[in-house]
Design a protein around this motif. Structure first.
Motif, PDB file in Angstrom:
ATOM      1  N   VAL A 144       0.866  -1.179   0.000  1.00  0.00           N
ATOM      2  CA  VAL A 144       0.000   0.000   0.000  1.00  0.00           C
ATOM      3  C   VAL A 144       0.899   1.223   0.000  1.00  0.00           C
ATOM      4  O   VAL A 144       1.741   1.374   0.890  1.00  0.00           O
ATOM      5  CB  VAL A 144      -0.935   0.036   1.224  1.00  0.00           C
ATOM      6  CG1 VAL A 144      -1.679   1.373   1.282  1.00  0.00           C
ATOM      7  CG2 VAL A 144      -1.927  -1.116   1.192  1.00  0.00           C
ATOM      8  N   ALA A 185      -8.906   6.109  -1.026  1.00  0.00           N
ATOM      9  CA  ALA A 185      -8.344   4.854  -0.524  1.00  0.00           C
ATOM     10  C   ALA A 185      -8.898   3.697  -1.342  1.00  0.00           C
ATOM     11  O   ALA A 185     -10.107   3.580  -1.513  1.00  0.00           O
ATOM     12  CB  ALA A 185      -8.676   4.668   0.954  1.00  0.00           C
ATOM     13  N   PHE A 187      -8.060  -0.566  -1.816  1.00  0.00           N
ATOM     14  CA  PHE A 187      -7.276  -1.708  -1.387  1.00  0.00           C
ATOM     15  C   PHE A 187      -7.820  -2.995  -2.002  1.00  0.00           C
ATOM     16  O   PHE A 187      -8.964  -3.030  -2.465  1.00  0.00           O
ATOM     17  CB  PHE A 187      -7.327  -1.853   0.147  1.00  0.00           C
ATOM     18  CG  PHE A 187      -7.026  -0.610   0.900  1.00  0.00           C
ATOM     19  CD1 PHE A 187      -5.836   0.075   0.708  1.00  0.00           C
ATOM     20  CD2 PHE A 187      -7.934  -0.108   1.818  1.00  0.00           C
ATOM     21  CE1 PHE A 187      -5.553   1.224   1.408  1.00  0.00           C
ATOM     22  CE2 PHE A 187      -7.669   1.046   2.532  1.00  0.00           C
ATOM     23  CZ  PHE A 187      -6.476   1.728   2.320  1.00  0.00           C
ATOM     24  N   ILE A 191      -7.997  -7.337   2.097  1.00  0.00           N
ATOM     25  CA  ILE A 191      -6.798  -6.789   2.736  1.00  0.00           C
ATOM     26  C   ILE A 191      -6.740  -7.123   4.224  1.00  0.00           C
ATOM     27  O   ILE A 191      -5.662  -7.202   4.811  1.00  0.00           O
ATOM     28  CB  ILE A 191      -6.724  -5.258   2.523  1.00  0.00           C
ATOM     29  CG1 ILE A 191      -5.323  -4.761   2.910  1.00  0.00           C
ATOM     30  CG2 ILE A 191      -7.819  -4.542   3.293  1.00  0.00           C
ATOM     31  CD1 ILE A 191      -5.051  -3.342   2.511  1.00  0.00           C
ATOM     32  N   ASN A 192      -7.889  -7.342   4.841  1.00  0.00           N
ATOM     33  CA  ASN A 192      -7.910  -7.668   6.270  1.00  0.00           C
ATOM     34  C   ASN A 192      -7.284  -9.022   6.563  1.00  0.00           C
ATOM     35  O   ASN A 192      -7.009  -9.342   7.724  1.00  0.00           O
ATOM     36  CB  ASN A 192      -9.353  -7.644   6.797  1.00  0.00           C
ATOM     37  CG  ASN A 192     -10.230  -8.685   6.134  1.00  0.00           C
ATOM     38  OD1 ASN A 192     -10.197  -8.831   4.909  1.00  0.00           O
ATOM     39  ND2 ASN A 192     -11.026  -9.395   6.902  1.00  0.00           N
ATOM     40  N   VAL A 196       0.673  -6.368   5.111  1.00  0.00           N
ATOM     41  CA  VAL A 196       0.766  -5.162   4.286  1.00  0.00           C
ATOM     42  C   VAL A 196       2.123  -4.492   4.454  1.00  0.00           C
ATOM     43  O   VAL A 196       2.580  -4.245   5.577  1.00  0.00           O
ATOM     44  CB  VAL A 196      -0.347  -4.158   4.655  1.00  0.00           C
ATOM     45  CG1 VAL A 196      -0.126  -2.827   3.953  1.00  0.00           C
ATOM     46  CG2 VAL A 196      -1.705  -4.727   4.275  1.00  0.00           C
ATOM     47  N   LEU A 198       3.479  -1.094   3.957  1.00  0.00           N
ATOM     48  CA  LEU A 198       3.029   0.292   3.789  1.00  0.00           C
ATOM     49  C   LEU A 198       4.219   1.147   3.382  1.00  0.00           C
ATOM     50  O   LEU A 198       5.217   1.230   4.109  1.00  0.00           O
ATOM     51  CB  LEU A 198       2.412   0.801   5.098  1.00  0.00           C
ATOM     52  CG  LEU A 198       1.829   2.209   5.084  1.00  0.00           C
ATOM     53  CD1 LEU A 198       0.704   2.333   4.062  1.00  0.00           C
ATOM     54  CD2 LEU A 198       1.326   2.569   6.480  1.00  0.00           C
ATOM     55  N   LEU A 216      -6.411   1.646   7.410  1.00  0.00           N
ATOM     56  CA  LEU A 216      -6.219   0.205   7.242  1.00  0.00           C
ATOM     57  C   LEU A 216      -6.897  -0.574   8.364  1.00  0.00           C
ATOM     58  O   LEU A 216      -7.493  -1.633   8.130  1.00  0.00           O
ATOM     59  CB  LEU A 216      -4.725  -0.114   7.200  1.00  0.00           C
ATOM     60  CG  LEU A 216      -3.970   0.360   5.950  1.00  0.00           C
ATOM     61  CD1 LEU A 216      -2.464   0.184   6.132  1.00  0.00           C
ATOM     62  CD2 LEU A 216      -4.443  -0.377   4.714  1.00  0.00           C
ATOM     63  N   HIS A 219     -10.459  -0.973   7.834  1.00  0.00           N
ATOM     64  CA  HIS A 219     -10.758  -2.001   6.838  1.00  0.00           C
ATOM     65  C   HIS A 219     -10.492  -3.403   7.372  1.00  0.00           C
ATOM     66  O   HIS A 219     -10.446  -4.366   6.598  1.00  0.00           O
ATOM     67  CB  HIS A 219      -9.940  -1.757   5.570  1.00  0.00           C
ATOM     68  CG  HIS A 219     -10.502  -0.672   4.690  1.00  0.00           C
ATOM     69  ND1 HIS A 219     -10.409   0.668   5.007  1.00  0.00           N
ATOM     70  CD2 HIS A 219     -11.172  -0.740   3.508  1.00  0.00           C
ATOM     71  CE1 HIS A 219     -10.985   1.375   4.054  1.00  0.00           C
ATOM     72  NE2 HIS A 219     -11.459   0.554   3.147  1.00  0.00           N
ATOM     73  N   LEU A 221      -7.758  -4.575   9.136  1.00  0.00           N
ATOM     74  CA  LEU A 221      -6.380  -5.058   9.226  1.00  0.00           C
ATOM     75  C   LEU A 221      -5.853  -4.882  10.648  1.00  0.00           C
ATOM     76  O   LEU A 221      -6.077  -3.851  11.272  1.00  0.00           O
ATOM     77  CB  LEU A 221      -5.491  -4.298   8.246  1.00  0.00           C
ATOM     78  CG  LEU A 221      -4.112  -4.895   7.976  1.00  0.00           C
ATOM     79  CD1 LEU A 221      -4.243  -6.211   7.226  1.00  0.00           C
ATOM     80  CD2 LEU A 221      -3.258  -3.923   7.172  1.00  0.00           C
ATOM     81  N   ILE A 226       1.100  -4.927   9.735  1.00  0.00           N
ATOM     82  CA  ILE A 226       1.524  -3.777   8.933  1.00  0.00           C
ATOM     83  C   ILE A 226       3.022  -3.571   9.112  1.00  0.00           C
ATOM     84  O   ILE A 226       3.529  -3.490  10.233  1.00  0.00           O
ATOM     85  CB  ILE A 226       0.780  -2.498   9.342  1.00  0.00           C
ATOM     86  CG1 ILE A 226      -0.731  -2.675   9.143  1.00  0.00           C
ATOM     87  CG2 ILE A 226       1.268  -1.299   8.537  1.00  0.00           C
ATOM     88  CD1 ILE A 226      -1.550  -1.498   9.645  1.00  0.00           C
TER      89      ILE A 226
END
Length: 278
Positions: A144, A185, A187, A191-192, A196, A198, A216, A219, A221, A226
Motif C-alpha cells: 500500500v 483509498a 485496497f 486486505i484484512n 501489508v 506500507l 487500514l 478495513h 487489518l 503492517i
C-alpha cells in the motif's frame, strides 16, 4: 516467489536477516590517485555514534528512540547506504542521479522489508536428484503506497514481487486546521487477511502515516500485520525523524517500522525531486 495473490493462512514468525556490508570507493582530492575504500572501522564508528546520539551530522537516535523497542528496525549503516543518503540530500544532485540513487535505496529497503514477512520450511528436489531443505514465503501479502511520494517505491516492490497487488491512499493536510484527511483509498478486497507493506519514503511528523494506518485498521487489518517501509526513518520508509518514528510506534506499538536513517531533518524535497515537479 513471495507475495502471491492468495489469502494469508497459518502465518509463522519471520526471521530477521542482516544485509551484507558493501564498501564504497571514493576518489581522493588528487584525481591521479588510486581510489581507496573507507575502513570498516570507520563505518562501525558511525553506527556506534548513531546509537549514542553523537553522530557528527546530528543523526543520533537518542535514548527516547532507543526505548521504542524491537518494532523499530534500522538497516545497518554501511558506506553504500551512507553514500546514497548523501547524494539524495545534496542540493546540487541532478534529478537523474537523484532518481537513480533513490531507486537503489528503495530496493534495499524493500528487500529487507521482505525479510520481515512470514515463511515456512520446505523441501525441494534439485536437478541432480538431491533433496534441499529451504524456506518459502507464506502467501497473502500486498503493498500500500501513500500517494504521491509512496508511489516512488512501487516499482521497487514489483521488481521483487512481480504479481503483488498494491493499494493506494491519498492523504492531504486541511488548509485551515492542518489536520491530515483521507481523500482516496483503494485496497484489495481481502486486505484484512493480508500482510501489508506500507510505503512512505519520508517520515517527518508521522501524522500522515498514523492516518493511513487508521484507515487500514478500519478495513479490518490488524496493526501487527503492517510493516512500514521508509527510506529515511514495515511501514517501508527511506528517511525518518526520531519524532515521527516515536509518534507512530506510540500510537500503534504493534507496527513494524523499517528505515535506513533516523535524523531530525528529513529530506522533504524527495517527492518533488523524484517526480520532477520542483
Amino acid at each position: 516467489m513471495p507475495c502471491h495473490n492468495q489469502s494469508l493462512n497459518n502465518v509463522t514468525t519471520g526471521q530477521e536477516h542482516n544485509l551484507t556490508k558493501h564498501v564504497r570507493f571514493a576518489a581522493s582530492s588528487n584525481s591521479s590517485s588510486v581510489p581507496v575504500a573507507p575502513s570498516s572501522e570507520a563505518v562501525d564508528d558511525v553506527n556506534k555514534q548513531r546509537l549514542n546520539g553523537n553522530c557528527p551530522n546530528g543523526g543520533g537516535l537518542g535514548p527516547d528512540v532507543l526505548n521504542l523497542g524491537p518494532q523499530l528496525k534500522l538497516l545497518p549503516l554501511n558506506s553504500q547506504i551512507l553514500e546514497l543518503q548523501t547524494i539524495i540530500r545534496d542540493k546540487t544532485t541532478s534529478r537523474g542521479d537523484f532518481v537513480f540513487c533513490a531507486d537503489r535505496l528503495i530496493r534495499l529497503v524493500v528487500e529487507e522489508g521482505l525479510n520481515q514477512l512470514p515463511y515456512s520450511e520446505c523441501t525441494v528436489t534439485t536437478p541432480t536428484g538431491h533433496m534441499y531443505e529451504g524456506v518459502k514465503f507464506e502467501r497473502g501479502n500486498c503493498g500500500v503506497s501513500i500517494m504521491r511520494s509512496g508511489e516512488a517505491m512501487e516499482q521497487g516492490l514489483r521488481d521483487c514481487c512481480r504479481s503483488i497487488r498494491i493499494g493506494k491512499i491519498l492523504i492531504q493536510s486541511d488548509e485551515e486546521t492542518q489536520e491530515a484527511k483521507v481523500y482516496y483509498a483503494k485496497f484489495p478486497p481481502d486486505i484484512n487477511r493480508r500482510k501489508v507493506l506500507l510505503m512512505y519514503p519520508i517520515l517527518s511528523t508521522g501524522n500522515t502515516v498514523i492516518e493511513a494506518v487508521q484507515v487500514l485498521i478500519e478495513h479490518g487489518l490488524q496493526p501487527k500485520h503492517i510493516i512500514l517501509l521508509s527510506t529515511m526513518c514495515v511501514c517501508l520508509s527511506l528517511f525518518s525523524t526520531p519524532h515521527g518514528a516515536k509518534a507512530i510506534l506510540q500510537e500503534f506499538p504493534e507496527i513494524t517500522l523499517l528505515t535506513t536513517e533516523l535524523h531530525p531533518v528529513a529530506p522533504t524535497h524527495f517527492g518533488q525531486k523524484y517526480f520532477g515537479t520542483e
